[in-house]
Design an enzyme around this catalytic site. Sequence first.
Site, mmCIF file in Angstrom:
data_model
loop_
_atom_site.group_PDB
_atom_site.id
_atom_site.type_symbol
_atom_site.label_atom_id
_atom_site.label_comp_id
_atom_site.label_asym_id
_atom_site.label_seq_id
_atom_site.Cartn_x
_atom_site.Cartn_y
_atom_site.Cartn_z
ATOM 1 N N HIS A 252 -2.538 3.005 -3.842
ATOM 2 C CA HIS A 252 -1.848 2.218 -4.855
ATOM 3 C C HIS A 252 -2.740 1.035 -5.225
ATOM 4 O O HIS A 252 -3.537 0.553 -4.406
ATOM 5 C CB HIS A 252 -0.501 1.692 -4.353
ATOM 6 C CG HIS A 252 0.620 2.664 -4.518
ATOM 7 N ND1 HIS A 252 1.285 2.849 -5.707
ATOM 8 C CD2 HIS A 252 1.208 3.496 -3.621
ATOM 9 C CE1 HIS A 252 2.243 3.762 -5.540
ATOM 10 N NE2 HIS A 252 2.210 4.176 -4.278
ATOM 11 N N ASP B 119 0.657 -2.910 -7.628
ATOM 12 C CA ASP B 119 1.816 -2.082 -7.282
ATOM 13 C C ASP B 119 2.526 -2.620 -6.043
ATOM 14 O O ASP B 119 3.760 -2.697 -6.000
ATOM 15 C CB ASP B 119 1.374 -0.638 -7.027
ATOM 16 C CG ASP B 119 0.690 -0.030 -8.236
ATOM 17 O OD1 ASP B 119 0.843 -0.584 -9.349
ATOM 18 O OD2 ASP B 119 -0.011 0.990 -8.074
ATOM 19 N N HIS C 1 6.702 3.272 -1.263
ATOM 20 C CA HIS C 1 6.530 3.068 0.176
ATOM 21 C C HIS C 1 6.710 1.594 0.546
ATOM 22 O O HIS C 1 7.323 1.270 1.571
ATOM 23 C CB HIS C 1 5.137 3.560 0.611
ATOM 24 C CG HIS C 1 4.982 5.046 0.578
ATOM 25 N ND1 HIS C 1 4.803 5.754 -0.593
ATOM 26 C CD2 HIS C 1 4.974 5.965 1.578
ATOM 27 C CE1 HIS C 1 4.687 7.042 -0.327
ATOM 28 N NE2 HIS C 1 4.781 7.199 0.990
#
Length: 419
Positions: A333, A337, A290
Site C-alpha cells: 500500500h 493509504d 488491513h
Amino acid sequence: MAGAREIIGVGEERSVEGEGLSSETEHSSRRRESSSSKSPETATPGEDSERPDRDSPAASFQRESNREWTQPEAMASQEASLNPEIEAGNGHGGNQTCPVHTPSAGDAKRGFRKNRQNDYVKISMKEPDANRLPSEWWKTMLLFFYAAFSLVMTTVVITVVHERVPPKENIPPLPDTFFEYIDRVKWAFTVTEVNGIVLVTIWFIQLFFLNYKSIVCRRYFFLVGTLYFYRCITMYITILPVPGMHMSCAPKLYGDSYAKFQRILRLISGAGLSITKSHIMCGDFLFSGHTVMLTLTYLFIKEYSPRSFWWYHLMCWLLSAVGVVCILVAHEHYSVDVVVAYFITTRLFWWYHTMANTQCQCCPNKYLSSAWWNPLFNLMERNVHTPVPCVYGWPVSWAPACLKNPCKKYSIVQSTRDE
C-alpha cells in the site's frame, strides 16, 4: 382608707398578673419545707461536702426528677401532655403545633421539657432504572447484516475497480517517500495478516466473556460496516496505480459477468487475505483495509478491558503497530493509504463513543449529531443510558443445576433419619 383601697387594688392587679406563677411558688415552698424538716441528726458526716451545689443545674435536675408529685401537679402534667398546643405555643410562638417534636407523657412526668429537636430532612433520590443496558439482540443482528453487506459491497467494488486499474507497464508506481528509504521485504505482508488474525481472535475471545456483548458487538459491526462503506467510495472515485512492480494482478475479464461473480465468491470465501490465495486483484489501495481492521480491533480491545491490564494493552498494541508497519515494508500500500485509514478509523471510533457516552445532551448545538448515520445511531443507542462497564463473567453454566450435587437431597433425608 382610700389609700388602702388603692393598695388592695394594686395587689389584686398584681395577683392577677402573677396567677400564672403560683404553681412555681408552691413548688419552691414545698421544697423549702422538705429541706427544713430534715433533722441535723439524720444527716451523715461529709454529706455537705459530697453533695453538689444546690444552685447547680445537675443538682436541680436530680431534685426535680426524684421528688414525688402531688395530685394537682399530676393532673396539670396530664393536661399538658393531652394539649400539645400549649407547649408548642410556648416553645415555637403562637398556637401552632410543632411538627417536629411533641412532648410525651414520659417527659411531662419527669417535670422538664425536651429542648432537643430531631431535625431530619428527607432527600428524595432518583432510583436507578432496573435495566439501563438492555441486550436487544435484534439490533445486533441488524448491524451484523449491515457489516456483512458492506463487506460484500467492498468485494464487488474491488472486482469493478480491478478492470480499470492501469497496467503497470504503461503507468509506473507513484513516488512514495517511505519506499525510497525502506526496501521491500517479501514476507512482511504475511506478518501483517497473521497479526490481524491473532488480534481479531483475541478480540472475539474477550467479547465472548463480556457481559454486555450485544451492545459492544453492534458497535463493532456498525463501525466496520461504515468504514468499509467509506472504503468503497474512495476506491471507486480515485483509482491509483499499483504501488510496486512486484505486484501481479489477475487478467481482466472485461464483460464476463459470470467470471466476475466467481472472483467475488472466491474473495469472500478467503476473507480477502493474500495468504489464502483469494486476493488476486488490484485496485483496492485507497484506503488500506488491513490498517482499518488492525487499528479498530485494538481500539475495541483497549476500550472494553480493565485499565489495569497494561501488559495486555501493550501486547495488542504491538501486534497492531507491527502489522501496520509491515504493510509499508512489504510495499503493498502507499503511505497515504495507511495514514488515511488510521485517521478515519480512530476519528470515527472516538466520535461514535463520545456520542454514545454523553448522548449529546450537554451540547447546545449538537454538532456531533450532524452525521448522516445519526438516525441509525439513535436506533442503536436509544436505550443505553450509561457507558458500558468492563464486566466479565462466564457466558454459560458448565453443568446443569440437577447435576451439580445429586446426593444433596439424600444426605438431608439421611441426616434427618439419624437424628
